[in-house]
Motif scaffolding. Structure first.
Motif, PDB file in Angstrom:
ATOM      1  N   MET A   5       0.814  -1.212   0.000  1.00  0.00           N
ATOM      2  CA  MET A   5       0.000   0.000   0.000  1.00  0.00           C
ATOM      3  C   MET A   5       0.853   1.270   0.000  1.00  0.00           C
ATOM      4  SD  MET A   5      -3.146  -0.904  -0.194  1.00  0.00           S
ATOM      5  CE  MET A   5      -4.039   0.562   0.336  1.00  0.00           C
ATOM      6  N   ASP A   6       2.045   1.180   0.586  1.00  0.00           N
ATOM      7  CA  ASP A   6       2.917   2.362   0.627  1.00  0.00           C
ATOM      8  C   ASP A   6       3.904   2.424  -0.530  1.00  0.00           C
ATOM      9  OD1 ASP A   6       4.590   0.329   1.355  1.00  0.00           O
ATOM     10  OD2 ASP A   6       4.972   1.061   3.387  1.00  0.00           O
ATOM     11  N   GLY A   7       3.728   1.540  -1.523  1.00  0.00           N
ATOM     12  CA  GLY A   7       4.517   1.627  -2.738  1.00  0.00           C
ATOM     13  C   GLY A   7       5.768   0.770  -2.788  1.00  0.00           C
ATOM     14  N   ASN A   8       6.096   0.061  -1.708  1.00  0.00           N
ATOM     15  CA  ASN A   8       7.253  -0.832  -1.728  1.00  0.00           C
ATOM     16  C   ASN A   8       6.953  -2.072  -2.563  1.00  0.00           C
ATOM     17  OD1 ASN A   8       8.799   0.802  -0.002  1.00  0.00           O
ATOM     18  ND2 ASN A   8       7.849  -0.100   1.816  1.00  0.00           N
ATOM     19  N   ILE A   9       7.989  -2.625  -3.184  1.00  0.00           N
ATOM     20  CA  ILE A   9       7.839  -3.843  -3.981  1.00  0.00           C
ATOM     21  C   ILE A   9       8.467  -4.995  -3.211  1.00  0.00           C
ATOM     22  CG2 ILE A   9       8.434  -4.996  -6.136  1.00  0.00           C
ATOM     23  CD1 ILE A   9       8.413  -2.254  -7.482  1.00  0.00           C
ATOM     24  N   VAL A  10       7.648  -6.035  -2.939  1.00  0.00           N
ATOM     25  CA  VAL A  10       8.091  -7.161  -2.116  1.00  0.00           C
ATOM     26  C   VAL A  10       7.723  -8.475  -2.800  1.00  0.00           C
ATOM     27  CG1 VAL A  10       7.867  -5.840   0.027  1.00  0.00           C
ATOM     28  CG2 VAL A  10       5.929  -7.191  -0.808  1.00  0.00           C
ATOM     29  N   ALA A  11       8.307  -9.562  -2.316  1.00  0.00           N
ATOM     30  CA  ALA A  11       7.945 -10.884  -2.818  1.00  0.00           C
ATOM     31  C   ALA A  11       6.492 -11.189  -2.455  1.00  0.00           C
ATOM     32  CB  ALA A  11       8.876 -11.934  -2.214  1.00  0.00           C
ATOM     33  N   TRP A  12       5.777 -11.814  -3.380  1.00  0.00           N
ATOM     34  CA  TRP A  12       4.372 -12.168  -3.152  1.00  0.00           C
ATOM     35  C   TRP A  12       4.354 -13.488  -2.387  1.00  0.00           C
ATOM     36  CZ3 TRP A  12       0.179 -10.979  -7.285  1.00  0.00           C
ATOM     37  CH2 TRP A  12      -1.100 -11.227  -6.766  1.00  0.00           C
ATOM     38  N   PHE A  13       4.382 -13.374  -1.060  1.00  0.00           N
ATOM     39  CA  PHE A  13       4.453 -14.576  -0.217  1.00  0.00           C
ATOM     40  C   PHE A  13       3.075 -14.974   0.287  1.00  0.00           C
ATOM     41  CE2 PHE A  13       4.423 -16.331   4.080  1.00  0.00           C
ATOM     42  CZ  PHE A  13       5.116 -17.517   3.868  1.00  0.00           C
ATOM     43  N   VAL A  14       2.764 -16.262   0.167  1.00  0.00           N
ATOM     44  CA  VAL A  14       1.566 -16.835   0.773  1.00  0.00           C
ATOM     45  C   VAL A  14       1.934 -18.185   1.366  1.00  0.00           C
ATOM     46  CG1 VAL A  14      -0.122 -15.682  -0.720  1.00  0.00           C
ATOM     47  CG2 VAL A  14       0.891 -17.843  -1.453  1.00  0.00           C
ATOM     48  N   GLU A  15       1.138 -18.659   2.300  1.00  0.00           N
ATOM     49  CA  GLU A  15       1.415 -19.953   2.922  1.00  0.00           C
ATOM     50  C   GLU A  15       1.168 -21.103   1.953  1.00  0.00           C
ATOM     51  OE1 GLU A  15      -0.573 -20.482   6.645  1.00  0.00           O
ATOM     52  OE2 GLU A  15      -0.029 -18.489   7.374  1.00  0.00           O
ATOM     53  N   GLN A  16       0.078 -20.993   1.171  1.00  0.00           N
ATOM     54  CA  GLN A  16      -0.255 -22.044   0.206  1.00  0.00           C
ATOM     55  C   GLN A  16      -0.404 -21.412  -1.173  1.00  0.00           C
ATOM     56  OE1 GLN A  16      -3.047 -25.159   1.519  1.00  0.00           O
ATOM     57  NE2 GLN A  16      -3.264 -24.050   3.454  1.00  0.00           N
ATOM     58  N   ASP A  17       0.584 -21.673  -2.009  1.00  0.00           N
ATOM     59  CA  ASP A  17       0.641 -21.047  -3.334  1.00  0.00           C
ATOM     60  C   ASP A  17      -0.054 -21.940  -4.364  1.00  0.00           C
ATOM     61  OD1 ASP A  17       1.266 -19.143  -5.196  1.00  0.00           O
ATOM     62  OD2 ASP A  17       3.399 -19.074  -4.696  1.00  0.00           O
ATOM     63  N   ASP A  18      -0.336 -21.385  -5.508  1.00  0.00           N
ATOM     64  CA  ASP A  18      -0.941 -22.135  -6.601  1.00  0.00           C
ATOM     65  C   ASP A  18      -0.633 -21.412  -7.901  1.00  0.00           C
ATOM     66  OD1 ASP A  18      -2.348 -24.220  -7.732  1.00  0.00           O
ATOM     67  OD2 ASP A  18      -4.326 -23.343  -7.411  1.00  0.00           O
ATOM     68  N   HIS A  19      -0.788 -22.141  -9.007  1.00  0.00           N
ATOM     69  CA  HIS A  19      -0.447 -21.557 -10.309  1.00  0.00           C
ATOM     70  C   HIS A  19      -1.540 -20.608 -10.789  1.00  0.00           C
ATOM     71  CE1 HIS A  19      -3.403 -24.248 -12.154  1.00  0.00           C
ATOM     72  NE2 HIS A  19      -2.840 -25.254 -11.514  1.00  0.00           N
ATOM     73  N   GLN A  20      -1.165 -19.751 -11.728  1.00  0.00           N
ATOM     74  CA  GLN A  20      -2.112 -18.839 -12.361  1.00  0.00           C
ATOM     75  C   GLN A  20      -3.158 -19.658 -13.117  1.00  0.00           C
ATOM     76  OE1 GLN A  20      -1.176 -15.727 -11.343  1.00  0.00           O
ATOM     77  NE2 GLN A  20       0.217 -14.910 -12.868  1.00  0.00           N
ATOM     78  N   CYS A  21      -4.334 -19.082 -13.300  1.00  0.00           N
ATOM     79  CA  CYS A  21      -5.369 -19.874 -13.973  1.00  0.00           C
ATOM     80  C   CYS A  21      -6.190 -19.030 -14.942  1.00  0.00           C
ATOM     81  CB  CYS A  21      -6.276 -20.557 -12.953  1.00  0.00           C
ATOM     82  SG  CYS A  21      -7.314 -19.432 -11.991  1.00  0.00           S
ATOM     83  N   THR A  22      -6.947 -19.722 -15.768  1.00  0.00           N
ATOM     84  CA  THR A  22      -7.819 -19.099 -16.758  1.00  0.00           C
ATOM     85  C   THR A  22      -9.272 -19.225 -16.306  1.00  0.00           C
ATOM     86  OG1 THR A  22      -8.135 -21.135 -18.021  1.00  0.00           O
ATOM     87  CG2 THR A  22      -6.210 -19.779 -18.588  1.00  0.00           C
ATOM     88  N   LEU A  23     -10.143 -18.466 -16.944  1.00  0.00           N
ATOM     89  CA  LEU A  23     -11.568 -18.558 -16.657  1.00  0.00           C
ATOM     90  C   LEU A  23     -12.098 -19.945 -17.008  1.00  0.00           C
ATOM     91  CD1 LEU A  23     -14.229 -17.218 -15.810  1.00  0.00           C
ATOM     92  CD2 LEU A  23     -14.450 -16.354 -18.157  1.00  0.00           C
ATOM     93  N   LYS A  24     -11.658 -20.473 -18.124  1.00  0.00           N
ATOM     94  CA  LYS A  24     -12.083 -21.813 -18.528  1.00  0.00           C
ATOM     95  C   LYS A  24     -11.724 -22.842 -17.461  1.00  0.00           C
ATOM     96  CE  LYS A  24     -11.021 -25.379 -21.991  1.00  0.00           C
ATOM     97  NZ  LYS A  24     -10.279 -25.660 -23.262  1.00  0.00           N
ATOM     98  N   GLU A  25     -10.517 -22.755 -16.933  1.00  0.00           N
ATOM     99  CA  GLU A  25     -10.074 -23.697 -15.915  1.00  0.00           C
ATOM    100  C   GLU A  25     -10.929 -23.581 -14.659  1.00  0.00           C
ATOM    101  OE1 GLU A  25      -5.863 -25.063 -13.798  1.00  0.00           O
ATOM    102  OE2 GLU A  25      -5.988 -23.164 -14.877  1.00  0.00           O
ATOM    103  N   ALA A  26     -11.314 -22.363 -14.300  1.00  0.00           N
ATOM    104  CA  ALA A  26     -12.162 -22.171 -13.121  1.00  0.00           C
ATOM    105  C   ALA A  26     -13.503 -22.876 -13.302  1.00  0.00           C
ATOM    106  CB  ALA A  26     -12.370 -20.680 -12.863  1.00  0.00           C
ATOM    107  N   PHE A  27     -14.093 -22.738 -14.467  1.00  0.00           N
ATOM    108  CA  PHE A  27     -15.361 -23.417 -14.719  1.00  0.00           C
ATOM    109  C   PHE A  27     -15.213 -24.938 -14.615  1.00  0.00           C
ATOM    110  CE2 PHE A  27     -16.976 -19.495 -16.888  1.00  0.00           C
ATOM    111  CZ  PHE A  27     -18.170 -19.410 -16.182  1.00  0.00           C
ATOM    112  N   LYS A  28     -14.105 -25.460 -15.072  1.00  0.00           N
ATOM    113  CA  LYS A  28     -13.932 -26.915 -15.124  1.00  0.00           C
ATOM    114  C   LYS A  28     -13.495 -27.521 -13.787  1.00  0.00           C
ATOM    115  CE  LYS A  28     -12.418 -28.742 -18.987  1.00  0.00           C
ATOM    116  NZ  LYS A  28     -11.601 -29.097 -20.170  1.00  0.00           N
TER     117      LYS A  28
END
Length: 376
Positions: free
Chosen positions: A142-165
């Motif tokens: 929020m203050d403009g710093n650039i950091v690693a996108w850390f989450v506890e449980q990661d997953d790959h990027q997805c498409t709309l089609k994949e979400a439906f399926k």
């Protein structure tokens, strides 16, 4: 912008397409009146917040299949997610306008709509049993710093089609059509974007409940013109932020746009509702549905007050806590239908609650105002 009719291609094979014409039947009003108070999971199980001590905001990667199916384990009606269209016309799910990454310590950004599908999927965890790492994903705080996108449980990027399926078919989709606030889009661009999205929706929806929403006024009007199968909601900050396009700057302007364009409802920043509660009656008298989003929707008391005020649903990040609170405070219709005596009693108690008075609203609004200040 004056919009001319744009029709969905018969290639969509959508429920709104005529069997004898490529044109969509315009003018038929879609009804959207939820039978119960709705809870919608924001970007699935909740948005990610960088550098936070609240693990709920970094538990699952937002806008991923993992986040969507994790949200489905709770008593949600819909999940909300952001759809953009890649350079090669594939609808992908991602919130930010730009993807941030780095090579040899140098940070760079690329606009999502300038990436091909292959390029988009190359960021973050990769598919396959090896779960190899792709290009690193970074994010601005929020203050403009650039950091690693850390989450506890990661997953790959997805498409709309994949979400439906791959997402639980009982879960409705609130598809936010995502555009950059700082770009003025041509009608041709909007039409191409929307045709790409509708092609996937019509082919793979298979009866799943769907709501379209967007902050982009012309996109909202255009998607309504292009199909009559699914409700369209206009997203608005309700005046809590000011934009060049005046249609975005108040609840009154939002209602006017909906009525003129045949849209079904408004999704407002919740602060705008609490700061202008009389707008609820105006919206209801216009026969429009009203949902809200925002940080205050992670506060159970604020959610319950909205229920009392006649708002029909909330988009939330704290999925587990708010669904449990709604079940406790309002009564779980789903559990009641299964014969749960506890839920049945909760429903009966909710029915017995008196209508909230103006004095009570005034008192509660003062409390909400204090919450708004604390959350800013």
């Amino acid at each position: 912008m004056a919009l001319k009719p744009v029709y969905a291609s018969s290639d969509f094979h959508g429920p709104a397409a005529s069997s004898s014409s490529n044109e969509v039947e315009l003018g038929r009003q879609i009804s959207f009146m939820p039978s119960k108070f709705m809870v919608v999971g924001h970007r699935g199980h909740g948005m990610n917040q960088m550098q936070t001590t609240d693990r709920r905001m970094s538990e699952f990667k937002e806008n991923t299949i993992l986040s969507f199916n994790s949200a489905a384990k709770h008593q949600l009606d819909f999940i909300e997610f952001d759809v953009q269209v890649s350079k090669d016309d594939c609808p992908v799910i991602f919130h930010d306008d730009f993807i941030l990454s780095q090579v040899n310590g140098t940070v760079f950004e690329k606009r999502v709509s300038d990436l091909t599908l292959e390029e988009f999927l190359s960021y973050g965890p990769q598919r396959g049993p090896a779960r190899s790492s792709g290009k690193p994903l970074l994010r601005k705080t929020m203050d403009g710093n650039i950091v690693a996108w850390f989450v506890e449980q990661d997953d790959h990027q997805c498409t709309l089609k994949e979400a439906f399926k791959r997402v639980d078919p009982s879960l409705g989709f609130n598809i936010e059509l995502k555009f950059d606030d700082h770009i003025v889009y041509s009608e041709d661009y909007l039409a191409r974007f929307l045709k790409s999205v509708l092609k996937v929706v019509f082919k793979y929806a298979n009866g799943r409940p769907i709501i379209f929403s967007t902050f982009q006024p012309d996109a909202a009007l255009l998607v309504r013109m292009m199909q009559t199968s699914y409700p369209v909601f206009f997203l608005t900050n309700g005046g809590t932020e000011i934009f060049y396009d005046t249609r975005r700057n108040s609840l009154e302007e939002a209602a006017k746009l909906c009525l003129e364009g045949g849209l079904q409802g408004i999704v407002s920043e919740v602060k705008a509702i609490f700061m202008n509660p009389t707008a609820i009656a105006m919206i209801k008298e216009s026969k429009l549905s009203l949902l809200t989003y925002g940080k205050l929707n992670n506060v159970a008391g604020a959610v319950y007050m909205q229920y009392l005020m006649g708002i029909e649903g909330v988009i939330v990040d704290h999925v587990q806590e708010i669904t449990e609170a709604v079940s406790d405070l309002i009564g779980s219709q789903k559990a009641a239908e299964k014969g749960s005596t506890v839920a049945t009693r909760a429903v009966e108690e909710a029915k017995k609650k008196p209508k909230i008075s103006e004095r009570e609203i005034s008192f509660l609004l003062k409390l909400i105002s204090k919450l708004i200040i604390q959350l800013q």
